[in-house]
Design an enzyme around this catalytic site. Sequence first.
Site, PDB file in Angstrom:
ATOM      1  N   SER A 196      31.153  34.093  41.355  1.00 19.48           N
ATOM      2  CA  SER A 196      30.110  33.098  41.647  1.00 19.48           C
ATOM      3  C   SER A 196      29.220  33.556  42.789  1.00 19.48           C
ATOM      4  O   SER A 196      29.638  34.347  43.637  1.00 19.48           O
ATOM      5  CB  SER A 196      30.737  31.766  42.036  1.00 19.48           C
TER       6      SER A 196
HETATM    7  N1  SAH Z   1      36.758  32.774  41.576  1.00 20.37           N
HETATM    8  C1  SAH Z   1      36.515  34.037  40.934  1.00 20.37           C
HETATM    9  C2  SAH Z   1      35.475  33.985  39.827  1.00 20.37           C
HETATM   10  C3  SAH Z   1      35.847  33.074  38.769  1.00 20.37           C
HETATM   11  S1  SAH Z   1      35.134  33.406  37.192  1.00 20.37           S
HETATM   12  C4  SAH Z   1      36.145  35.122  41.922  1.00 20.37           C
HETATM   13  O1  SAH Z   1      36.075  34.850  43.122  1.00 20.37           O
HETATM   14  O2  SAH Z   1      35.957  36.234  41.468  1.00 20.37           O
HETATM   15  C5  SAH Z   1      36.172  32.302  36.296  1.00 20.37           C
HETATM   16  C6  SAH Z   1      37.531  32.867  36.010  1.00 20.37           C
HETATM   17  O3  SAH Z   1      38.303  31.833  35.439  1.00 20.37           O
HETATM   18  C7  SAH Z   1      37.510  33.993  34.997  1.00 20.37           C
HETATM   19  O4  SAH Z   1      38.128  35.121  35.525  1.00 20.37           O
HETATM   20  C8  SAH Z   1      38.299  33.423  33.827  1.00 20.37           C
HETATM   21  O5  SAH Z   1      39.077  34.391  33.137  1.00 20.37           O
HETATM   22  C9  SAH Z   1      39.182  32.424  34.505  1.00 20.37           C
HETATM   23  N2  SAH Z   1      39.742  31.361  33.673  1.00 20.37           N
HETATM   24  C10 SAH Z   1      39.138  30.671  32.669  1.00 20.37           C
HETATM   25  N3  SAH Z   1      39.999  29.776  32.152  1.00 20.37           N
HETATM   26  C11 SAH Z   1      41.160  29.883  32.847  1.00 20.37           C
HETATM   27  C12 SAH Z   1      42.428  29.231  32.779  1.00 20.37           C
HETATM   28  N4  SAH Z   1      42.691  28.260  31.885  1.00 20.37           N
HETATM   29  N5  SAH Z   1      43.395  29.610  33.636  1.00 20.37           N
HETATM   30  C13 SAH Z   1      43.170  30.600  34.552  1.00 20.37           C
HETATM   31  N6  SAH Z   1      42.000  31.250  34.662  1.00 20.37           N
HETATM   32  C14 SAH Z   1      41.002  30.901  33.819  1.00 20.37           C
END
Ligand code: SAH
Length: 217
Positions: free
Chosen positions: A68
């Site tokens: 993000s």
């Molecule tokens: N906070 C992260 C960016 C998040 S992007 C950072 O600092 O880099 C969103 C992430 O959520 C992705 O990696 C995606 O694979 C994950 N995601 C989506 N659904 C999910 C779930 N049900 N459980 C765990 N992770 C999930």
Amino acid sequence: MSLRTADAGQAVRARARMVERLRTQGIRDERVLAAMQAVPRHQFVDEGLAFSAYDDTPLPIGFQQTISQPFVVARMIELVRAGRELGRTLEVGAGCGYQAAVLSQLASEVYAVERIRPLLDRARSNLRPLRLPNVRLKLADGSLGLPEAAPFDTIIVAAAAIGLPPALKAQLAPGGRLIVPVGAAEQRLLVVERQGNIFRESWCEAVRFVPLLAGTE
Ligand code: SAH
């Protein structure tokens, strides 16, 4: 030369400019700003993108996922913190591990779960050199929370849900706060505050996140 290999001073100055921009964008929580200043964001993105690491933009981290933009990371933490200590914190969607590192500066413990195994491996190798003893990473479907470590004082969801996942609500400790982007094409940040057995919901600004998906891969 990329920031990754550049002198630390250059990266520190780039972060200071990022923090000044966050202030002008309205981030007021000094603890959040200090945490954003402390974490070397350029070490969480590919070397070729390191020069953009401190711009206010989301960046690709592989597997069709993105880290993000700094403003959204700071704003979500400010909203969920509301001046309290974060305490035991669950992050759903660890991605490259950046937000977990920021949270580690403000929380007693951070449990960061990710559903894509190679991304979790990447988060692990990004976080290792920072030696943050209060961060634990786990491969899991975070829409189910993390029952073995619950309850949590803080839950922060970094992917968009269709509605508030019931397991996350159930794993929020009394006095705890949760933040989750909710919606499909259009999303808003939902903050849930638990007081005893009363859950107060408030809607905040519009955002754009990748979807919260079920299962692990
Ligand atoms: N906070 C992260 C960016 C998040 S992007 C950072 O600092 O880099 C969103 C992430 O959520 C992705 O990696 C995606 O694979 C994950 N995601 C989506 N659904 C999910 C779930 N049900 N459980 C765990 N992770 C999930």
